[in-house]
Design a protein around this motif. Sequence first.
Motif, mmCIF file in Angstrom:
data_model
loop_
_atom_site.group_PDB
_atom_site.id
_atom_site.type_symbol
_atom_site.label_atom_id
_atom_site.label_comp_id
_atom_site.label_asym_id
_atom_site.label_seq_id
_atom_site.Cartn_x
_atom_site.Cartn_y
_atom_site.Cartn_z
ATOM 1 N N PHE A 12 0.824 -1.198 0.000
ATOM 2 C CA PHE A 12 0.000 0.000 0.000
ATOM 3 C C PHE A 12 0.856 1.246 0.000
ATOM 4 N N HIS A 59 -6.747 6.214 -3.764
ATOM 5 C CA HIS A 59 -6.649 5.310 -2.615
ATOM 6 C C HIS A 59 -7.773 4.273 -2.604
ATOM 7 N N LEU A 83 -1.158 2.779 6.644
ATOM 8 C CA LEU A 83 -2.469 2.245 7.011
ATOM 9 C C LEU A 83 -2.660 2.263 8.517
ATOM 10 N N GLN A 127 -6.652 1.684 -4.923
ATOM 11 C CA GLN A 127 -5.571 0.903 -4.321
ATOM 12 C C GLN A 127 -6.117 -0.070 -3.277
ATOM 13 N N PHE A 128 -7.064 0.369 -2.459
ATOM 14 C CA PHE A 128 -7.695 -0.548 -1.499
ATOM 15 C C PHE A 128 -8.335 -1.713 -2.242
ATOM 16 N N VAL A 176 -5.522 -4.063 -3.505
ATOM 17 C CA VAL A 176 -4.799 -4.773 -2.445
ATOM 18 C C VAL A 176 -5.693 -5.780 -1.716
#
Length: 187
Positions: free
Chosen positions: A127, A172, A131, A175-176, A179
């Motif tokens: 990431f 983001h 986090l 990206q979440f 991932v």
Amino acid sequence: MDLFAIRLEVWKIGDSEPAVRLNPVAEPSEWKEKAKRSEGELTETKQLQEEFWTEFRDRIEERDTPLSARKPKPQHWFNNPIGKAGFALSFTLNSRDSELRTGLVIRDDADAYWQLAEEREEINEEFDGELVWTEPEETRAGKQRSKILVTRRGDFTDEDQWDDYLEWMLEHGEQFHDVFYDRIQRL
């Protein structure tokens, strides 16, 4: 901007003068709900939240993204599905702390959180951002909720910063999704 597509018809019955009839062909999805609200029904903050999420939804629609364009509402959050019940991508405007948050929310599944936490080091490396892992907590309704978030400073009432804030949330959120999506499907 709310736009309508209208088809114009001219009707004439017998010897009467022609009358015009306007038939909507397309209309903005939220306009009826907004039109039903009485003046002053929403606070200035709620109106601004709805405008922000409308812009967020519009950007999702314009982009090749795994995120789903959802109906914007006058609230401080905007949730997005991630392919499995009990999990959602969450986007939050925290005006009290002047923060923006993007993350994964896990509802009523502490075991899923702990399974993901076993991969915490690997996930943190994948990431782009620090986090914050919030262990399962009991909600007011007596359910379990845990979160994995990334935050940044930001005053969403500063409309001059919206482009930056919206891009940050989109990047983001994507990206979440990248991932966590496969990991969640395996739980």
